[in-house]
Design an enzyme around this catalytic site. Sequence first.
Site, PDB file in Angstrom:
ATOM      1  N   ASN A  25       0.819  -1.218   0.000  1.00 51.27           N
ATOM      2  CA  ASN A  25       0.000   0.000   0.000  1.00 51.27           C
ATOM      3  C   ASN A  25       0.854   1.270   0.000  1.00 51.27           C
ATOM      4  O   ASN A  25       0.578   2.204  -0.756  1.00 51.27           O
ATOM      5  CB  ASN A  25      -0.960  -0.002   1.193  1.00 51.27           C
ATOM      6  CG  ASN A  25      -1.931  -1.166   1.115  1.00 51.27           C
ATOM      7  OD1 ASN A  25      -2.044  -1.822   0.086  1.00 51.27           O
ATOM      8  ND2 ASN A  25      -2.633  -1.433   2.209  1.00 51.27           N
ATOM      9  N   THR A  77     -16.957  38.516 -30.296  1.00 53.03           N
ATOM     10  CA  THR A  77     -17.699  38.025 -29.135  1.00 53.03           C
ATOM     11  C   THR A  77     -18.961  37.413 -29.728  1.00 53.03           C
ATOM     12  O   THR A  77     -19.460  37.885 -30.762  1.00 53.03           O
ATOM     13  CB  THR A  77     -18.075  39.142 -28.142  1.00 53.03           C
ATOM     14  OG1 THR A  77     -18.942  40.060 -28.808  1.00 53.03           O
ATOM     15  CG2 THR A  77     -16.864  39.903 -27.633  1.00 53.03           C
ATOM     16  N   HIS A  78     -19.460  36.352 -29.116  1.00 54.24           N
ATOM     17  CA  HIS A  78     -20.620  35.620 -29.659  1.00 54.24           C
ATOM     18  C   HIS A  78     -20.370  35.148 -31.090  1.00 54.24           C
ATOM     19  O   HIS A  78     -21.315  34.959 -31.851  1.00 54.24           O
ATOM     20  CB  HIS A  78     -21.901  36.475 -29.636  1.00 54.24           C
ATOM     21  CG  HIS A  78     -22.142  37.189 -28.344  1.00 54.24           C
ATOM     22  ND1 HIS A  78     -22.913  36.657 -27.327  1.00 54.24           N
ATOM     23  CD2 HIS A  78     -21.689  38.381 -27.884  1.00 54.24           C
ATOM     24  CE1 HIS A  78     -22.936  37.508 -26.310  1.00 54.24           C
ATOM     25  NE2 HIS A  78     -22.194  38.554 -26.620  1.00 54.24           N
ATOM     26  N   SER A 131      -9.654  13.499 -48.166  1.00 47.98           N
ATOM     27  CA  SER A 131     -10.870  12.708 -48.058  1.00 47.98           C
ATOM     28  C   SER A 131     -10.751  11.514 -48.999  1.00 47.98           C
ATOM     29  O   SER A 131     -10.080  11.589 -50.026  1.00 47.98           O
ATOM     30  CB  SER A 131     -12.060  13.575 -48.452  1.00 47.98           C
ATOM     31  OG  SER A 131     -13.103  12.788 -48.959  1.00 47.98           O
ATOM     32  N   ASN A 141      -8.461  18.463 -44.836  1.00 53.51           N
ATOM     33  CA  ASN A 141      -9.150  18.503 -43.547  1.00 53.51           C
ATOM     34  C   ASN A 141      -8.206  18.753 -42.372  1.00 53.51           C
ATOM     35  O   ASN A 141      -7.088  18.256 -42.358  1.00 53.51           O
ATOM     36  CB  ASN A 141      -9.887  17.179 -43.314  1.00 53.51           C
ATOM     37  CG  ASN A 141     -11.002  16.968 -44.326  1.00 53.51           C
ATOM     38  OD1 ASN A 141     -11.618  17.929 -44.779  1.00 53.51           O
ATOM     39  ND2 ASN A 141     -11.241  15.718 -44.683  1.00 53.51           N
ATOM     40  N   GLU A 148      -9.000  18.573 -35.058  1.00 49.71           N
ATOM     41  CA  GLU A 148     -10.216  17.858 -34.654  1.00 49.71           C
ATOM     42  C   GLU A 148      -9.922  16.758 -33.645  1.00 49.71           C
ATOM     43  O   GLU A 148     -10.675  16.547 -32.691  1.00 49.71           O
ATOM     44  CB  GLU A 148     -10.910  17.278 -35.888  1.00 49.71           C
ATOM     45  CG  GLU A 148     -11.528  18.362 -36.756  1.00 49.71           C
ATOM     46  CD  GLU A 148     -12.039  17.811 -38.084  1.00 49.71           C
ATOM     47  OE1 GLU A 148     -13.235  17.904 -38.319  1.00 49.71           O
ATOM     48  OE2 GLU A 148     -11.234  17.277 -38.860  1.00 49.71           O
ATOM     49  N   GLN A 186      -6.658   0.467  -7.416  1.00 50.05           N
ATOM     50  CA  GLN A 186      -5.838  -0.027  -8.522  1.00 50.05           C
ATOM     51  C   GLN A 186      -6.301   0.597  -9.854  1.00 50.05           C
ATOM     52  O   GLN A 186      -5.556   0.647 -10.829  1.00 50.05           O
ATOM     53  CB  GLN A 186      -5.946  -1.550  -8.587  1.00 50.05           C
ATOM     54  CG  GLN A 186      -5.080  -2.195  -9.635  1.00 50.05           C
ATOM     55  CD  GLN A 186      -4.919  -3.697  -9.380  1.00 50.05           C
ATOM     56  OE1 GLN A 186      -4.167  -4.091  -8.516  1.00 50.05           O
ATOM     57  NE2 GLN A 186      -5.662  -4.509 -10.116  1.00 50.05           N
ATOM     58  N   LYS A 220      -4.527   4.017 -12.027  1.00 47.91           N
ATOM     59  CA  LYS A 220      -3.371   4.183 -12.913  1.00 47.91           C
ATOM     60  C   LYS A 220      -3.728   4.397 -14.376  1.00 47.91           C
ATOM     61  O   LYS A 220      -3.185   5.290 -15.034  1.00 47.91           O
ATOM     62  CB  LYS A 220      -2.429   2.997 -12.768  1.00 47.91           C
ATOM     63  CG  LYS A 220      -1.668   3.078 -11.480  1.00 47.91           C
ATOM     64  CD  LYS A 220      -1.041   1.789 -11.070  1.00 47.91           C
ATOM     65  CE  LYS A 220      -1.044   1.684  -9.565  1.00 47.91           C
ATOM     66  NZ  LYS A 220      -2.362   1.421  -8.956  1.00 47.91           N
TER      67      LYS A 220
HETATM   68  N1  ARG Z   1      -1.690  -3.423  -7.567  1.00 47.27           N
HETATM   69  C1  ARG Z   1      -2.148  -2.742  -6.418  1.00 47.27           C
HETATM   70  C2  ARG Z   1      -2.634  -1.349  -6.815  1.00 47.27           C
HETATM   71  O1  ARG Z   1      -2.293  -0.909  -7.835  1.00 47.27           O
HETATM   72  C3  ARG Z   1      -1.048  -2.603  -5.416  1.00 47.27           C
HETATM   73  C4  ARG Z   1      -1.511  -2.432  -3.997  1.00 47.27           C
HETATM   74  C5  ARG Z   1      -2.083  -3.678  -3.535  1.00 47.27           C
HETATM   75  N2  ARG Z   1      -2.388  -3.649  -2.139  1.00 47.27           N
HETATM   76  C6  ARG Z   1      -3.237  -4.520  -1.633  1.00 47.27           C
HETATM   77  N3  ARG Z   1      -3.481  -4.395  -0.387  1.00 47.27           N
HETATM   78  N4  ARG Z   1      -3.849  -5.414  -2.364  1.00 47.27           N
HETATM   79  O2  ARG Z   1      -3.359  -0.715  -6.122  1.00 47.27           O
END
Ligand code: ARG
Length: 460
Positions: A109, A154-155, A276, A284, A289, A321, A324
């Site tokens: 953790n 503006t607008h 196109s 384009n 875009e 988790q 990420k």
């Molecule tokens: N892979 C986990 C995450 O990204 C790591 C931490 C896991 N901790 C646990 N108590 N299961 O959060």
Amino acid sequence: MKLWSGRFGKETDTLVNDFNASIQFDQRLYKEDITGSLAHAKMLGDCGVISQEDVAAITAGLKGILKDIEDGKIEFSADNEDIHMNVESLLTARIGDAGKRLHTARSRNDQVALDFRMYVRREIPEIIGQILDLQAALAKQAEKYQTAVMPGYTHLQRAQPISFAQHLLAYAAMLSRDVTRLEDCKKRMNECPLGSGALAGTTYPIDRWETAKALNFDCPMGNSLDGVSDRDYALEFLSDMSVLMMHLSRFAEEVILWCSWEFKFIELDDAYSTGSSIMPQKKNPDVAELVRGKTGRVYGDLMGLLTTMKGLPLAYNKDMQEDKEPVFDAIDTVKMCLPVFTGQISTMTVLTDNMRRAAGHGFINATDCADYLTKKGMPFRDAYTAVGHLVAYCSENGKTLEELTLPEFQNASPLFNGDVYEALNLEACMGQRKSYGGPAVCETSRQIQAVEAFVAAHRM
Ligand code: ARG
């Protein structure tokens, strides 16, 4: 066998195994993970928690793993769930018991909290560098178009005369705040969660200041529960990314408008446009875009993580988790958008004649006409009304203000004189807007210098 299999009587279901694993995406954290472990092991040795021999073995083992990962020699496995347990298993396989001592006084953790923080912290300067490149490109283009009159809107209605430089410099100013926002974020997040343990610190005599210092943090985080629970730095980073993308998206929208036949203020370089499959005439603005479109996914990254976090009790929950991928996605997206946007801006052709022509219609000097009367003594509100009548008269007669004859002007007010024509000249109207921050050349050159100084000062 799982590192944590001690209390279990059965193997993990294979579906659960894959479902639970994060190694597919968190392997990006390998360098941070190993760097954090090196600092942790050294600190454990310095505090007498593990022997110096163990520290030496762990250090050599981790460095070997780092090299092998970078040489592409390692295959991570979902059985080892995430980057943290993959590295630890590799280490133990290589150096035996010393490897098993690395996780003393630590939990995944605080480990993941550390790795992720260091990862985001490392990306910030790279993104800032790309923003600065775009600002430098804007300053360079602005330099060339300080006297190029265009209608300011503006607008989306023609409003008052500005220069193309002034318009570009507005974005440069927004981008400066995007840079300083990221710098703030980096500064605020620079506290070290390592040593928070699973949630409640540890009974070992660890030195959290040592690891914080070794890993370039200002200090250890002051509350162990906060250390492992908080992801606000990731959210702050994602909101900074969202605001940045919002700026790019507005700019992209204008680029798209400007290169349409309706405006034709710019023409994009062939290398930054696409054709196109059916319409032979098409060119384009796909880059612009896509930048506009990808803004939606970065907002989604922010909203996704905000929603993931909103109901979580302290401390760690596996939901986290999910932090990420949105951050990785936002980083990848932004880092793709910025350089291509910079290329598009540096290579575009600016069609100043078309801008000037557009500025000539739409009465964008009407405010200047009212100011003219005000300067001759008429209260502004009365001048505003008189010019309003003149604009209506012009519309009915298909004229611009500067095409009116002097008697026509004097019908609206006897204060009008021959000098009104000079006052309505668009170049003069723009050039006289010398108030601080205005579009007059003296002010756009000041802004260009300020942007250049900012870029130089913020390169990290
Ligand atoms: N892979 C986990 C995450 O990204 C790591 C931490 C896991 N901790 C646990 N108590 N299961 O959060």
